[in-house]
Design a protein around this motif. Structure first.
Motif, PDB file in Angstrom:
ATOM      1  N   GLU A 184       5.475  -2.389  -1.301  1.00 34.77           N
ATOM      2  CA  GLU A 184       3.971  -2.775  -0.491  1.00 34.77           C
ATOM      3  C   GLU A 184       2.842  -1.582  -0.855  1.00 34.77           C
ATOM      4  O   GLU A 184       3.219  -0.565  -0.855  1.00 34.77           O
ATOM      5  N   THR A 185       1.864  -2.253  -1.118  1.00 33.00           N
ATOM      6  CA  THR A 185       0.693  -1.441  -1.193  1.00 33.00           C
ATOM      7  C   THR A 185       0.013  -1.109   0.080  1.00 33.00           C
ATOM      8  O   THR A 185      -0.352  -2.210   0.917  1.00 33.00           O
ATOM      9  N   LYS A 186      -0.246  -0.079   0.601  1.00 33.90           N
ATOM     10  CA  LYS A 186      -0.833   0.211   1.772  1.00 33.90           C
ATOM     11  C   LYS A 186      -1.657   1.558   1.797  1.00 33.90           C
ATOM     12  O   LYS A 186      -1.468   2.402   1.079  1.00 33.90           O
ATOM     13  N   PRO A 187      -2.602   1.781   2.896  1.00 31.04           N
ATOM     14  CA  PRO A 187      -3.642   2.964   2.808  1.00 31.04           C
ATOM     15  C   PRO A 187      -2.763   3.935   3.204  1.00 31.04           C
ATOM     16  O   PRO A 187      -1.828   3.899   4.519  1.00 31.04           O
ATOM     17  N   VAL A 188      -2.887   5.102   2.752  1.00 26.70           N
ATOM     18  CA  VAL A 188      -2.254   6.385   3.257  1.00 26.70           C
ATOM     19  C   VAL A 188      -3.084   7.657   3.138  1.00 26.70           C
ATOM     20  O   VAL A 188      -4.030   7.492   2.422  1.00 26.70           O
ATOM     21  N   LYS A 243       1.229   2.516  -3.643  1.00 33.02           N
ATOM     22  CA  LYS A 243       2.410   1.660  -3.623  1.00 33.02           C
ATOM     23  C   LYS A 243       3.623   2.262  -3.038  1.00 33.02           C
ATOM     24  O   LYS A 243       3.955   3.286  -3.657  1.00 33.02           O
ATOM     25  N   ASP A 244       4.438   1.832  -1.997  1.00 31.93           N
ATOM     26  CA  ASP A 244       5.350   2.461  -1.298  1.00 31.93           C
ATOM     27  C   ASP A 244       6.764   2.202  -2.453  1.00 31.93           C
ATOM     28  O   ASP A 244       6.913   0.969  -2.493  1.00 31.93           O
ATOM     29  N   LYS A 296      -5.242   3.782  -1.275  1.00 31.90           N
ATOM     30  CA  LYS A 296      -4.073   2.842  -1.443  1.00 31.90           C
ATOM     31  C   LYS A 296      -2.980   3.148  -2.341  1.00 31.90           C
ATOM     32  O   LYS A 296      -3.396   3.765  -3.408  1.00 31.90           O
ATOM     33  N   THR A 336       9.620  -0.042  -0.819  1.00 32.88           N
ATOM     34  CA  THR A 336       9.284  -1.521  -0.316  1.00 32.88           C
ATOM     35  C   THR A 336       8.458  -2.357  -1.388  1.00 32.88           C
ATOM     36  O   THR A 336       8.431  -3.346  -1.350  1.00 32.88           O
ATOM     37  N   PHE A 393      -5.905   0.474  11.672  1.00 30.19           N
ATOM     38  CA  PHE A 393      -4.544   1.333  11.193  1.00 30.19           C
ATOM     39  C   PHE A 393      -3.973   1.757  12.259  1.00 30.19           C
ATOM     40  O   PHE A 393      -4.631   2.213  13.275  1.00 30.19           O
ATOM     41  N   SER A 410       1.435   5.649  13.723  1.00 26.47           N
ATOM     42  CA  SER A 410       2.433   5.729  12.640  1.00 26.47           C
ATOM     43  C   SER A 410       2.400   7.072  12.009  1.00 26.47           C
ATOM     44  O   SER A 410       3.330   7.281  10.925  1.00 26.47           O
TER      45      SER A 410
END
Length: 437
Positions: free
Chosen positions: A141-145, A135-136, A133, A139, A322, A326
């Motif tokens: 936003e916290t998302k999986p990368v 943080k972008d 996880k 944005t 997921f 993307s």
């Protein structure tokens, strides 16, 4: 002995970034105790086995890895070694004398790779491929990368798995099987060294290839591949000063409203330890690199390198639900250490100079006609991606958050300053230890 070396290599070269930034003092203490125990576990350095000064200072397993790494018999036909495309004099990358700078020449006369050869310097610090996880910055936003792994698309989880790729790739070393590689080593001049490292029955073992690959990974994890000997490292140690232009470039590199290079090419800003400045977070990004017309495969308009999203097994390791598509167009962010000597640049080698890369980052979207051939069409941008995936390109983070006609985040003088700073990241040759007589 091999098990202890595996544990040590894992602690030192895979967990190192995490140890430095996240683990407790107790965890750090365990790491150093493990390292201190290594000599007692039989990890003595090479003395009588050393052929020359270049072998000195390596453990037996690292020396075995070096022998394999440099063995030109391990291609089909013979003539190409790992070192042919990962040249120590060029920060462990190169193209083996290819007529096309961006692609390495394989063992067959007509064989060329598909991407620019990545440097092996400092790659041992990359963690295994996984999702985390994050943080972008744009944005919040916290998302999986996806993070880690080896190669531009992370298709090898770790260095051991990475060894298999070039050896068996028809465009590279072209061996028909792992067994064929093992047989060549078995009949080679350093077979006895392999037996001393792994036991007399190493070549009869079903795991022979993997264990030999571990020797290569051990060599690639040795200090030889991460000397931390650049001008920047001595600046951190207080032994050297940056010039005014280099210092300005370093400031712009870190400035989140200017270069913002540090967003992916990270370092611990409060640390003066070179090991805390790997200049990559091992993440992936879609930069919209221009198509490289010099790549023979690109003569076919239908040939598109989608990068990470076509990695084998990606859907199995991605979080549930997921959107794997993307990730189309994403490639791994390499370390910037030695970047001044490891051109051409980006995964397809489209840029020959370091300045062009920095200028591309700054002006890709303010002046797209400078970089993409169809100057009269807005859709010409990101011309090495199918149109349906072009929305994956990073247009939110600084310095990419600009539109045509807007002022770039960096002007020409600032671009020059960042390039000057990047030149301070090149490792400087140190005298090799002398072999004992």
């Amino acid at each position: 002995m091999a098990l202890v070396e595996d544990l040590l290599a894992h602690a030192k070269n895979v967990l190192a970034p995490t140890i430095r930034s996240r683990l407790s003092i107790l965890s750090r203490a365990f790491f150093f105790l493990l390292a201190a125990a290594a000599p007692a576990a039989g990890l003595e350095t090479v003395t009588s086995d050393a052929r020359n000064a270049d072998d000195a200072g390596l453990s037996p397993r690292e020396l075995l890895g070096k022998r394999i790494f440099e063995d030109k018999r391990l291609s089909e036909p013979a003539g190409v070694a790992c070192a042919s495309c990962h040249d120590p004099s060029k920060a462990f990358q190169g193209n083996n004398g290819s007529p096309i700078a961006a692609l390495a020449r394989g063992s067959r006369p007509d064989a060329l790779g598909t991407r620019k050869t990545p440097s092996l310097a400092y790659v041992s610090f990359s963690p295994r491929f996984h999702f985390m996880k994050k943080k972008d910055e744009a944005t919040g936003e916290t998302k999986p990368v996806p993070v880690g792994g080896q190669f531009w698309d992370g298709r090898a989880d770790d260095l051991v798995t990475q060894v298999e790729g070039p050896l068996l790739n028809p465009r590279e070393m072209n061996n028909p099987s792992k067994a064929a590689v093992v047989e060549k080593i078995k009949t080679g001049v350093y077979a006895d060294l392999a037996r001393r490292v792994y036991g007399e029955r190493i070549f009869e073992s079903d795991s022979a290839f993997e264990r030999l690959a571990r020797a290569v990974a051990a060599y690639e994890s040795s200090k030889r591949f991460h000397p931390f000997s650049s001008k920047f490292d001595d600046f951190l140690r207080g032994r050297e000063r940056l010039t005014a232009q280099e210092a300005q470039g370093f400031a712009l590199f870190k400035d989140k409203k200017k270069g913002n290079c540090i967003a992916c090419h990270v370092g611990e800003e409060k640390s003066r330890r070179p090991q805390d400045w790997l200049f990559t977070d091992f993440s992936y990004d879609a930069l919209g690199a221009p198509r490289n017309s010099a790549i023979p495969d690109n003569k076919d308009p239908a040939h598109i390198d989608l990068g990470l999203c076509v990695r084998d097994g990606l859907a199995k390791v991605a979080p549930e639900g997921f959107d794997v598509e993307s990730l189309c167009g994403q490639f791994k962010a390499p370390t910037l250490r030695n970047i001044a000597v490891t051109g051409p640049y980006l995964h397809n080698g489209v840029f020959t100079t370091l300045r062009d890369v920095v200028a591309f980052y700054a002006t890709r979207d303010t002046d797209p006609s400078r970089w993409y051939p169809k100057k009269d069409s807005a859709t010409a941008k990101y011309d090495d991606l199918p149109e349906k995936f072009r929305h994956n390109v990073n247009v939110e983070e600084v310095p990419y958050d600009r539109k045509p006609g807007e002022t770039p985040r960096l002007d020409d003088a600032e671009i020059d300053a960042i390039v000057a700073f990047l030149h301070t990241l090149s490792d400087r040759a140190a005298p090799l230890p002398k072999a004992e007589k």
